[in-house]
Write a protein that holds these residues in place. Structure first.
Motif, PDB file in Angstrom:
ATOM      1  N   ASN A   1     -10.097  10.288   1.163  1.00  0.00           N
ATOM      2  CA  ASN A   1     -10.506  11.013  -0.043  1.00  0.00           C
ATOM      3  C   ASN A   1     -11.886  10.537  -0.499  1.00  0.00           C
ATOM      4  O   ASN A   1     -12.827  11.325  -0.587  1.00  0.00           O
ATOM      5  N   MET A   2     -11.987   9.257  -0.796  1.00  0.00           N
ATOM      6  CA  MET A   2     -13.262   8.636  -1.144  1.00  0.00           C
ATOM      7  C   MET A   2     -13.192   7.160  -0.803  1.00  0.00           C
ATOM      8  O   MET A   2     -12.133   6.561  -0.815  1.00  0.00           O
ATOM      9  N   ARG A   3     -14.314   6.599  -0.485  1.00  0.00           N
ATOM     10  CA  ARG A   3     -14.444   5.173  -0.272  1.00  0.00           C
ATOM     11  C   ARG A   3     -15.646   4.690  -1.080  1.00  0.00           C
ATOM     12  O   ARG A   3     -16.521   5.493  -1.393  1.00  0.00           O
ATOM     13  N   PRO A   4     -15.711   3.395  -1.435  1.00  0.00           N
ATOM     14  CA  PRO A   4     -14.831   2.304  -1.010  1.00  0.00           C
ATOM     15  C   PRO A   4     -13.481   2.323  -1.700  1.00  0.00           C
ATOM     16  O   PRO A   4     -13.327   2.882  -2.784  1.00  0.00           O
ATOM     17  N   ASN A   5     -12.520   1.696  -1.039  1.00  0.00           N
ATOM     18  CA  ASN A   5     -11.181   1.550  -1.583  1.00  0.00           C
ATOM     19  C   ASN A   5     -11.181   0.333  -2.517  1.00  0.00           C
ATOM     20  O   ASN A   5     -11.230  -0.808  -2.060  1.00  0.00           O
ATOM     21  N   ARG A   6     -11.145   0.588  -3.816  1.00  0.00           N
ATOM     22  CA  ARG A   6     -11.259  -0.512  -4.779  1.00  0.00           C
ATOM     23  C   ARG A   6     -10.043  -1.417  -4.791  1.00  0.00           C
ATOM     24  O   ARG A   6     -10.137  -2.571  -5.218  1.00  0.00           O
ATOM     25  N   LEU A   7      -8.902  -0.927  -4.341  1.00  0.00           N
ATOM     26  CA  LEU A   7      -7.714  -1.769  -4.271  1.00  0.00           C
ATOM     27  C   LEU A   7      -7.715  -2.640  -3.020  1.00  0.00           C
ATOM     28  O   LEU A   7      -7.117  -3.717  -3.014  1.00  0.00           O
TER      29      LEU A   7
ATOM     30  N   TRP B   1       0.830  -1.206   0.000  1.00  0.00           N
ATOM     31  CA  TRP B   1       0.000   0.000   0.000  1.00  0.00           C
ATOM     32  C   TRP B   1       0.863   1.255   0.000  1.00  0.00           C
ATOM     33  O   TRP B   1       0.560   2.234  -0.689  1.00  0.00           O
ATOM     34  N   TYR B   2       1.953   1.224   0.744  1.00  0.00           N
ATOM     35  CA  TYR B   2       2.875   2.356   0.774  1.00  0.00           C
ATOM     36  C   TYR B   2       3.455   2.602  -0.615  1.00  0.00           C
ATOM     37  O   TYR B   2       3.636   3.741  -1.042  1.00  0.00           O
ATOM     38  N   GLY B   3       3.728   1.518  -1.356  1.00  0.00           N
ATOM     39  CA  GLY B   3       4.251   1.653  -2.710  1.00  0.00           C
ATOM     40  C   GLY B   3       3.255   2.305  -3.653  1.00  0.00           C
ATOM     41  O   GLY B   3       3.642   3.113  -4.508  1.00  0.00           O
ATOM     42  N   LYS B   4       1.973   1.970  -3.491  1.00  0.00           N
ATOM     43  CA  LYS B   4       0.954   2.593  -4.336  1.00  0.00           C
ATOM     44  C   LYS B   4       0.851   4.092  -4.041  1.00  0.00           C
ATOM     45  O   LYS B   4       0.749   4.913  -4.958  1.00  0.00           O
ATOM     46  N   ILE B   5       0.870   4.457  -2.767  1.00  0.00           N
ATOM     47  CA  ILE B   5       0.793   5.877  -2.410  1.00  0.00           C
ATOM     48  C   ILE B   5       2.004   6.617  -2.961  1.00  0.00           C
ATOM     49  O   ILE B   5       1.898   7.753  -3.442  1.00  0.00           O
ATOM     50  N   ASN B   6       3.162   5.973  -2.911  1.00  0.00           N
ATOM     51  CA  ASN B   6       4.382   6.586  -3.443  1.00  0.00           C
ATOM     52  C   ASN B   6       4.255   6.809  -4.952  1.00  0.00           C
ATOM     53  O   ASN B   6       4.700   7.836  -5.479  1.00  0.00           O
ATOM     54  N   GLU B   7       3.646   5.862  -5.658  1.00  0.00           N
ATOM     55  CA  GLU B   7       3.438   6.017  -7.101  1.00  0.00           C
ATOM     56  C   GLU B   7       2.513   7.201  -7.381  1.00  0.00           C
ATOM     57  O   GLU B   7       2.785   8.027  -8.254  1.00  0.00           O
ATOM     58  N   TRP B   8       1.410   7.295  -6.631  1.00  0.00           N
ATOM     59  CA  TRP B   8       0.480   8.421  -6.825  1.00  0.00           C
ATOM     60  C   TRP B   8       1.160   9.743  -6.506  1.00  0.00           C
ATOM     61  O   TRP B   8       0.947  10.745  -7.199  1.00  0.00           O
ATOM     62  N   ALA B   9       1.971   9.753  -5.445  1.00  0.00           N
ATOM     63  CA  ALA B   9       2.680  10.984  -5.077  1.00  0.00           C
ATOM     64  C   ALA B   9       3.665  11.395  -6.161  1.00  0.00           C
ATOM     65  O   ALA B   9       3.886  12.588  -6.391  1.00  0.00           O
ATOM     66  N   THR B  10       4.260  10.408  -6.844  1.00  0.00           N
ATOM     67  CA  THR B  10       5.202  10.708  -7.920  1.00  0.00           C
ATOM     68  C   THR B  10       4.484  11.385  -9.088  1.00  0.00           C
ATOM     69  O   THR B  10       4.978  12.370  -9.647  1.00  0.00           O
ATOM     70  N   TRP B  11       3.314  10.889  -9.457  1.00  0.00           N
ATOM     71  CA  TRP B  11       2.536  11.538 -10.523  1.00  0.00           C
ATOM     72  C   TRP B  11       2.059  12.913 -10.094  1.00  0.00           C
ATOM     73  O   TRP B  11       2.048  13.866 -10.876  1.00  0.00           O
ATOM     74  N   TYR B  12       1.673  13.033  -8.837  1.00  0.00           N
ATOM     75  CA  TYR B  12       1.187  14.319  -8.310  1.00  0.00           C
ATOM     76  C   TYR B  12       2.279  15.384  -8.347  1.00  0.00           C
ATOM     77  O   TYR B  12       2.007  16.566  -8.567  1.00  0.00           O
ATOM     78  N   SER B  13       3.525  14.987  -8.168  1.00  0.00           N
ATOM     79  CA  SER B  13       4.634  15.949  -8.136  1.00  0.00           C
ATOM     80  C   SER B  13       4.780  16.694  -9.457  1.00  0.00           C
ATOM     81  O   SER B  13       5.233  17.845  -9.478  1.00  0.00           O
ATOM     82  N   GLY B  14       4.441  16.043 -10.576  1.00  0.00           N
ATOM     83  CA  GLY B  14       4.603  16.679 -11.885  1.00  0.00           C
ATOM     84  C   GLY B  14       6.050  16.795 -12.317  1.00  0.00           C
ATOM     85  O   GLY B  14       6.356  17.501 -13.286  1.00  0.00           O
ATOM     86  N   ASP B  15       6.953  16.085 -11.641  1.00  0.00           N
ATOM     87  CA  ASP B  15       8.381  16.163 -11.942  1.00  0.00           C
ATOM     88  C   ASP B  15       8.773  14.996 -12.843  1.00  0.00           C
ATOM     89  O   ASP B  15       8.741  13.834 -12.400  1.00  0.00           O
ATOM     90  N   PRO B  16       9.160  15.249 -14.103  1.00  0.00           N
ATOM     91  CA  PRO B  16       9.539  14.153 -14.996  1.00  0.00           C
ATOM     92  C   PRO B  16      10.690  13.310 -14.456  1.00  0.00           C
ATOM     93  O   PRO B  16      10.714  12.092 -14.649  1.00  0.00           O
ATOM     94  N   GLN B  17      11.641  13.940 -13.772  1.00  0.00           N
ATOM     95  CA  GLN B  17      12.782  13.184 -13.251  1.00  0.00           C
ATOM     96  C   GLN B  17      12.336  12.184 -12.196  1.00  0.00           C
ATOM     97  O   GLN B  17      12.846  11.056 -12.137  1.00  0.00           O
ATOM     98  N   ARG B  18      11.384  12.570 -11.351  1.00  0.00           N
ATOM     99  CA  ARG B  18      10.868  11.642 -10.344  1.00  0.00           C
ATOM    100  C   ARG B  18      10.146  10.469 -10.998  1.00  0.00           C
ATOM    101  O   ARG B  18      10.263   9.321 -10.547  1.00  0.00           O
TER     102      ARG B  18
ATOM    103  N   MET C   1      -3.287  11.609  -2.711  1.00  0.00           N
ATOM    104  CA  MET C   1      -2.655  10.491  -2.002  1.00  0.00           C
ATOM    105  C   MET C   1      -3.627   9.624  -1.216  1.00  0.00           C
ATOM    106  O   MET C   1      -3.221   8.932  -0.278  1.00  0.00           O
ATOM    107  N   SER C   2      -4.900   9.704  -1.534  1.00  0.00           N
ATOM    108  CA  SER C   2      -5.938   8.821  -0.973  1.00  0.00           C
ATOM    109  C   SER C   2      -6.477   9.270   0.382  1.00  0.00           C
ATOM    110  O   SER C   2      -7.498   8.745   0.843  1.00  0.00           O
ATOM    111  N   GLY C   3      -5.854  10.208   1.027  1.00  0.00           N
ATOM    112  CA  GLY C   3      -6.321  10.684   2.323  1.00  0.00           C
ATOM    113  C   GLY C   3      -5.318  11.664   2.898  1.00  0.00           C
ATOM    114  O   GLY C   3      -4.262  11.917   2.314  1.00  0.00           O
ATOM    115  N   VAL C   4      -5.654  12.210   4.076  1.00  0.00           N
ATOM    116  CA  VAL C   4      -4.753  13.158   4.725  1.00  0.00           C
ATOM    117  C   VAL C   4      -5.036  13.143   6.224  1.00  0.00           C
ATOM    118  O   VAL C   4      -6.156  12.850   6.662  1.00  0.00           O
TER     119      VAL C   4
END
Length: 503
Positions: free
Chosen positions: A240-246, A18-35, A125-128
């Motif tokens: 953010n929203m539920r249900p969590n489909r993953l 689950w931590y890996g999925k959040i990290n992937e979403w955070a990478t897209w959210y950053s908008g940084d091509p290098q990341r 990132m699915s929640g805060v």
């Protein structure tokens, strides 16, 4: 949930996927091509990365030509704007002691800015987590801090947040050593207990516990175990929203664009292809070297020929060397030949528009919310705007329910912590009902038509008409305006009725 055991892997094995999925979403959210390049180059989605993500198939020499369209950040920002572009209505008794403290909380914490930032992180990132901290030397109120899911490991009991382990990196060296500060919040004997520990480890290992005073970054923080007599953890989790489909059944939320990663990847592929077409379509001229003016002095050396033949895509003419053999062999070779490749503008534009349309639609929003609408209709408002953006409004309403419940709890805990920490004397706690605004500008024409129809049907009083037109007015201002209207109409003084219909 105890502190991590020394020497164990980090993040914990049961939380790593689950931590890996959040990290992937955070990478897209950053908008940084290098990341994005760094993240996907370290992943193995398919054998040898021959298929799969566009970002995983980029070779080192092609990286300079990649174009990234930051759709993920735009989606998260739009979600936050739909929820908190206007300050939510906080309904409480402002004249009470608790109400006056709440007004101070709102002002000192810059609450609208906090809500906007937290809502954007939540969508991405699915929640805060909204965490309350006490720092009397800084400010005499509980401080609201935003914590992302990449900085917390929660434990839920019966769908409620029961314990949470916050962590952050306080120091990192070139040798790979990482110091992490852990903050454990748990319920114990009806109290909130907060404890801290510092670990020295590596990127994937928690390492061993070290004293707080072993680092300059933590020696002056005075982090000691503390207990507060409050009902809660001094923090709230907003999904953010539920249900969590993953993870069906999980109390943790799902982010906005979890199901469209492949589409966003394809959008970058299409956008990069478009830019490549533009680069390839730059007008060039192929020139026989015999037509090139000789260097000054009239001497052509091997170095000057090599210099003239150097290939540079951005120079005005390409030099075609050694064409004499073709001419001597009877080949039809043009000494000067222009080259212009076609640029597939319409094909790329339609592809990118279609991909972006599908992305925002599958994320739960109307494309019109993102400006994908004819210019002639940009001025729509009121009913027309709500109809065209119905999908966005439904998503906003779904999210607002999680925020309303969480913010009610946050204000309740904030008052308890304010008293328990000795920041203020005891007072009667106030419940705060939160109403989120719809962020749609009211159309005066629509409002006037509504009032006219209600008036013709004899279904509304003058008092209610004034109140609908000026919802921010108090009873005294409304009563004064009603009297003026009745005087202008020659109706004379009439008995005034309050909202309950009593004189």
């Amino acid at each position: 949930m105890p502190f991590p055991k020394e020497g164990t892997s980090w993040p914990p094995d049961d939380y790593r996927p689950w931590y890996g999925k959040i990290n992937e979403w955070a990478t897209w959210y950053s908008g940084d091509p290098q990341r994005l390049l760094d993240f996907y180059s370290s992943q193995v989605f398919f054998p040898n990365n021959e298929w799969g993500r566009f970002w995983a198939r980029i070779s080192a020499e092609d990286r300079a030509n990649i174009v990234h369209l930051p759709a993920a950040g735009d989606i998260a920002a739009t979600s936050a704007n739909l929820l908190f572009s206007e300050m939510p209505m906080l309904n409480y008794n402002e004249e009470s002691a608790g109400g006056r403290r709440i007004s101070v909380f709102v002002k000192e914490n810059g609450l609208l800015s906090v809500f906007l930032e937290a809502a954007e992180v939540c969508a991405a990132m699915s929640g805060v987590y909204l965490k309350l901290d006490i720092e009397p030397d800084l400010v005499k109120i509980p401080i609201i801090n935003i914590v992302t899911p990449l900085q917390a490991i929660p434990y839920f009991w019966r769908g409620r947040l029961w314990e949470v382990l916050f962590f952050r990196t306080v120091k990192e060296t070139d040798s790979g050593a990482i110091w992490r500060l852990f903050e454990l919040r748990k319920r114990e004997n009806g109290q909130l207990v907060i404890d801290y520990k510092l670990y020295k480890g590596t990127d994937d290992r928690v390492g061993r516990e070290v004293p707080m005073d072993s680092l300059d970054e933590t020696v002056n923080l005075n982090l000691e175990p503390v207990a507060y007599n409050i009902d809660g953890l001094g923090c709230v989790y907003v999904p953010n929203m539920r249900p969590n489909r993953l993870m069906p059944g999980s109390p943790q939320g799902i982010n906005d664009y979890s199901g469209v990663i492949t589409l966003m990847d394809s959008l970058d592929f299409a956008w990069t292809s478009w830019m490549r077409d533009i680069e390839m379509g730059m007008s060039q001229i192929l020139v026989d070297e015999d037509l090139i003016e000789q260097p000054s002095g009239g001497i052509i050396t091997q170095d000057t020929v090599a210099s003239a033949a150097r290939f540079n895509k951005f120079q005005r003419a390409f030099i075609k060397l050694n064409m004499s053999p073709w001419r001597m062999g009877g080949e039809n070779v043009k000494p000067i030949e222009p080259v212009q490749f076609s640029i597939r503008v319409d094909e790329h534009l339609k592809t990118c528009e279609s991909l972006f349309f599908q992305i925002v639609s599958l994320c739960g929003y109307s494309p019109q919310t993102f400006g994908m609408v004819e210019y002639s209709r940009q001025t729509d408002s009121g009913v027309a705007l709500r109809i065209r953006e119905r999908k966005s409004m439904l998503t906003r309403e779904k999210k607002s329910r999680y925020w309303q419940a969480a913010l009610w709890d946050l204000f309740w805990q904030m008052q308890q912590l304010d008293i328990a920490a000795g920041l203020s004397s005891s007072y009667q706690l106030e419940e705060v009902d939160v109403e989120l605004q719809d962020s749609v500008i009211n159309d005066e024409r629509e409002q006037s038509e509504t009032l006219r129809n209600l008036d013709q049907a004899k279904a509304i009083s003058t008092y209610q008409k004034v109140k609908m037109l000026h919802p921010d007015w108090g009873d005294e201002d409304i009563e004064t305006e009603v009297k003026r209207i009745l005087d202008d109409q020659g109706a004379g003084p009439m008995p005034f009725f309050d909202e309950e219909g009593e004189r």
